[in-house]
Design an enzyme around this catalytic site. Structure first.
Site, short mmCIF file in Angstrom:
data_model
loop_
_atom_site.label_atom_id
_atom_site.label_comp_id
_atom_site.label_asym_id
_atom_site.label_seq_id
_atom_site.Cartn_x
_atom_site.Cartn_y
_atom_site.Cartn_z
N ARG A 224 48.60 31.39 34.31
CA ARG A 224 48.71 30.68 35.32
C ARG A 224 49.09 31.03 36.32
NH1 ARG A 224 44.61 30.27 32.62
NH2 ARG A 224 43.02 28.25 32.32
N HIS A 272 42.22 36.95 38.82
CA HIS A 272 42.07 36.41 37.63
C HIS A 272 40.75 36.95 36.75
CE1 HIS A 272 42.57 32.39 36.48
NE2 HIS A 272 42.56 32.85 35.11
#
Length: 309
Positions: A224, A272
C-alpha cells in the site's frame, strides 16, 4: 439475496454486476448508486467505497472487499459493524509471486543500471553475486508474502521474512514483532513490502528502516502507498543508501503526473498491477464466498477488522 456493488468507475461497477449476475442468477445485483430498495440489500461488494455509503443498508450481513486488503473499507468512518470478507485466490497469489520475482531479479541482476548503459550506448558489464549470496527480506508473511518468500527461496536467494506474529516457512528464516525487526533488516539487500496497511505499519518504509538495510539496497513496495514515506525514500536515493526502488502503490492513485517518482532515474513505477484482480476471476471468488457465507455464516477469508487485515 440482493447485493450492492461499488467501484469508483461506474462502467466497471456495471460490468461486475453483469458478471456476478451471470454466476449467481438467483441473486440480484445493483450498482450501489442505483439500488431501488436499500432495505433489501444484504451484501455489499466494494473497492474504495466512500464514507457513509454502506450505512444506507440496514439489513447488511457482510461486506466483501474486492481485494486482499481491507484498509480501503476501514477508511469508512461510518462503517456498519458487520463481517468483512477478503478476496484472495490462487490466481491473485500467482500474480504477486510473478511480480515480486520479476523485480527482485531485476534488481539482483542490475537491470536498471544495464538499461541506463544501453541508453548511453555503453558496453559496461556488471558482475553480481549468485542468488545464494544475496539476502532478500520479505515484510508481511500472509498468503501473498509467504508464497513470494517460498518462490524466492526456490530460486536460490538467502530469504528472510518478518511478520507481526511468528511464522514458519520452509527455506526462509523468519523474524517477528518489534524485537525481531532490526535483525531482519540488518544485511538485507533487497527489501520487499507485502504488509497489510494498519496503524502499526503505516509509514514503515521510512528513513530508520532504510538506514538499517545494507548500503545500496533496493526497495520494492507492492502493498500500500501509505507504507512509504515518500520524502525519506527520495533522500535515501540521493544519499546512495538506497540504490533503486520499484513502486506499485502510492498515497494517491493514479499517481499525479507531477509527482517526482515518475521521472526519477532510480525508481520504477508500475500502476498498481502487482496482483491486479480482473473481474472474471474476482467474480468467481466472490460468488463462492457469498454462497458459503449465506449458507454457513462464515468463510475462510474472513478478515479481522480489529487487526486491520
Amino acid at each position: 439475496m440482493t447485493v450492492a456493488i461499488y467501484l469508483p468507475a461506474e462502467s466497471k461497477t456495471e460490468d461486475w454486476c453483469r458478471m456476478m449476475g451471470d454466476l449467481m442468477p438467483d441473486w440480484t445485483f445493483h450498482s450501489m448508486r442505483n439500488v431501488p430498495d436499500p432495505e433489501a440489500v444484504t451484501y455489499c461488494v466494494v473497492w474504495r467505497p466512500q464514507t457513509g455509503d454502506m450505512k444506507a443498508f440496514p439489513n447488511l450481513k457482510a461486506i466483501v472487499s474486492i481485494g486482499a486488503g481491507i484498509d480501503h473499507v476501514l477508511d469508512d468512518e461510518e462503517l456498519p459493524d458487520v463481517p468483512i470478507i477478503r478476496t484472495v485466490g490462487t490466481d491473485l497469489t500467482q500474480r504477486m509471486k510473478e511480480y515480486v520475482a520479476l523485480h527482485v531479479l531485476r534488481h539482483h541482476r542490475a537491470m536498471p543500471a544495464l538499461q541506463a548503459s544501453q541508453a548511453r550506448g555503453e558496453w559496461k558489464p556488471i558482475v553480481v553475486p549468485p542468488a545464494p549470496q544475496r539476502r532478500v527480506g520479505v515484510m508481511g508473511l500472509g498468503n501473498l508474502g509467504a508464497e513470494a518468500a517460498r518462490l524466492l527461496s526456490v530460486i536460490g536467494f538467502d530469504v528472510v521474512g518478518w511478520s507481526r506474529s511468528p511464522k514458519e516457512i520452509e527455506g526462509v528464516r523468519t523474524f517477528s514483532g518489534s524485537a525481531g525487526f532490526g535483525e531482519f533488516l540488518d544485511g538485507t539487500e533487497i527489501l520487499v513490502n507485502l504488509l497489510p496497511l494498519t496503524e502499526a505499519t503505516r509509514g514503515i518504509l521510512n528513513a530508520d528502516t532504510f538506514n538499517r538495510l545494507k548500503r545500496g539496497a533496493a526497495v520494492i513496495n507492492a502493498a500500500r502507498g501509505p507504507h512509504m514515506v515518500d520524502e525519506d525514500l527520495l533522500e535515501a536515493l540521493a544519499s546512495g543508501q538506497i540504490a533503486a526502488a520499484t513502486l506499485d502503490v502510492f498515497h494517491v492513485e493514479p499517481l499525479p503526473s507531477d509527482h517526482p517518482f515518475w521521472s526519477h532515474p532510480q525508481i520504477t513505477v508500475t500502476p498498481h498491477v502487482a496482483s491486479l484482480i480482473d473481474a472474471p476471476t474476482g467474480s468467481r471468488i466472490i460468488a463462492r464466498n457469498l454462497r458459503t457465507f449465506e449458507e454457513t455464516g462464515t468463510v475462510a477469508d474472513l478478515a479481522d477488522a480489529r487487526r486491520g487485515y
